[in-house]
Design a protein around this motif. Structure first.
Motif, PDB file in Angstrom:
ATOM      1  N   ARG A  30     -11.093  14.833  39.178  1.00 49.80           N
ATOM      2  CA  ARG A  30     -11.691  14.063  40.276  1.00 49.80           C
ATOM      3  C   ARG A  30     -11.120  14.507  41.620  1.00 49.80           C
ATOM      4  O   ARG A  30     -11.857  14.731  42.581  1.00 49.80           O
ATOM      5  CB  ARG A  30     -11.440  12.572  40.062  1.00 49.80           C
ATOM      6  N   ASP A  31      -9.809  14.668  41.675  1.00 52.57           N
ATOM      7  CA  ASP A  31      -9.187  15.085  42.929  1.00 52.57           C
ATOM      8  C   ASP A  31      -9.547  16.525  43.283  1.00 52.57           C
ATOM      9  O   ASP A  31      -9.753  16.847  44.458  1.00 52.57           O
ATOM     10  CB  ASP A  31      -7.676  14.924  42.845  1.00 52.57           C
ATOM     11  N   LYS A  33     -12.331  18.073  42.492  1.00 55.01           N
ATOM     12  CA  LYS A  33     -13.722  18.065  42.953  1.00 55.01           C
ATOM     13  C   LYS A  33     -13.801  17.529  44.378  1.00 55.01           C
ATOM     14  O   LYS A  33     -14.584  18.017  45.192  1.00 55.01           O
ATOM     15  CB  LYS A  33     -14.574  17.222  42.004  1.00 55.01           C
ATOM     16  N   ARG A  34     -12.986  16.539  44.683  1.00 53.24           N
ATOM     17  CA  ARG A  34     -12.952  16.002  46.047  1.00 53.24           C
ATOM     18  C   ARG A  34     -12.477  17.076  47.022  1.00 53.24           C
ATOM     19  O   ARG A  34     -13.052  17.254  48.096  1.00 53.24           O
ATOM     20  CB  ARG A  34     -12.037  14.783  46.104  1.00 53.24           C
ATOM     21  N   SER A  37     -15.253  19.586  47.600  1.00 52.03           N
ATOM     22  CA  SER A  37     -16.293  19.064  48.489  1.00 52.03           C
ATOM     23  C   SER A  37     -15.842  19.075  49.944  1.00 52.03           C
ATOM     24  O   SER A  37     -16.625  19.384  50.845  1.00 52.03           O
ATOM     25  CB  SER A  37     -16.664  17.641  48.078  1.00 52.03           C
ATOM     26  N   GLN A 148     -17.034  12.779  38.924  1.00 55.27           N
ATOM     27  CA  GLN A 148     -16.920  13.754  40.007  1.00 55.27           C
ATOM     28  C   GLN A 148     -18.125  13.699  40.934  1.00 55.27           C
ATOM     29  O   GLN A 148     -17.989  13.834  42.149  1.00 55.27           O
ATOM     30  CB  GLN A 148     -16.790  15.161  39.439  1.00 55.27           C
ATOM     31  N   ASN A 151     -18.288  11.309  43.861  1.00 53.36           N
ATOM     32  CA  ASN A 151     -17.548  11.593  45.093  1.00 53.36           C
ATOM     33  C   ASN A 151     -18.452  11.515  46.310  1.00 53.36           C
ATOM     34  O   ASN A 151     -18.016  11.177  47.398  1.00 53.36           O
ATOM     35  CB  ASN A 151     -16.919  12.989  45.042  1.00 53.36           C
ATOM     36  N   GLU A 154     -18.510   8.240  48.216  1.00 51.35           N
ATOM     37  CA  GLU A 154     -17.365   7.793  49.026  1.00 51.35           C
ATOM     38  C   GLU A 154     -17.617   7.985  50.497  1.00 51.35           C
ATOM     39  O   GLU A 154     -18.219   8.841  50.963  1.00 51.35           O
ATOM     40  CB  GLU A 154     -16.110   8.563  48.624  1.00 51.35           C
TER      41      GLU A 154
END
Length: 154
Positions: A30-31, A33-34, A37, A148, A151, A154
């Protein structure tokens, strides 16, 4: 569990290990992928601005600097993507190890109850144990991809 009830003891332990591996993977992916992005935005911005100012860049003969800046941004943007794929490989390796443990445990419990179960039931039990790894791996990956892709919310 119906064919070899003793496998439930090993299944609880292996399930806990799968949960630990999946949780660790989901947090890291997750981090990553963030980060991917976030790194993509400056690349697209610079590319769009370069296209709109192409005549000015050529007039001043500054193409090399813009190419160098663009390549640096591409390298910066690619780094989290490569780490994300390495994280996927990490998950695949751990899931294969745990899947082999599932197959081994199923085989051991089949051998321990050799006179009590039918050969066909033992074969089905072992076959399901070997396919279990792929199913859990895809469950974790699809859940991770869903998380993911959130994201963008957010």
């Amino acid at each position: 569990a119906v064919i070899t009830p003793g496998f439930l003891i090993a299944a609880v332990f292996i399930g806990g290990l799968f949960y630990f591996v999946a949780t660790f993977y989901l947090r890291a992916s997750r981090d990553l992928k963030r980060l991917e992005s976030v790194q993509r935005s400056p690349l697209f911005q610079q590319f769009g601005e370069t296209l709109s100012g192409m005549t000015t860049i050529r007039a001043y003969g500054d193409e090399r600097r813009f190419i160098r800046d663009n390549l640096a941004k591409v390298n910066t943007q690619s780094r989290p993507f490569i780490y994300l794929w390495a994280c996927n490989r990490w998950l695949s390796f751990r899931a294969d190890l745990l899947g082999n443990l599932v197959s081994f445990s199923a085989g051991v419990f089949i051998i321990l109850s050799l006179g009590k179960i039918d050969a066909g039931a033992a074969g089905i039990s072992l076959s399901y144990a070997m396919n279990f790894t792929e199913n859990v791996l895809w469950l974790v990956r699809l859940y991770g991809m869903n998380e993911q892709n959130m994201n963008s919310m957010e």
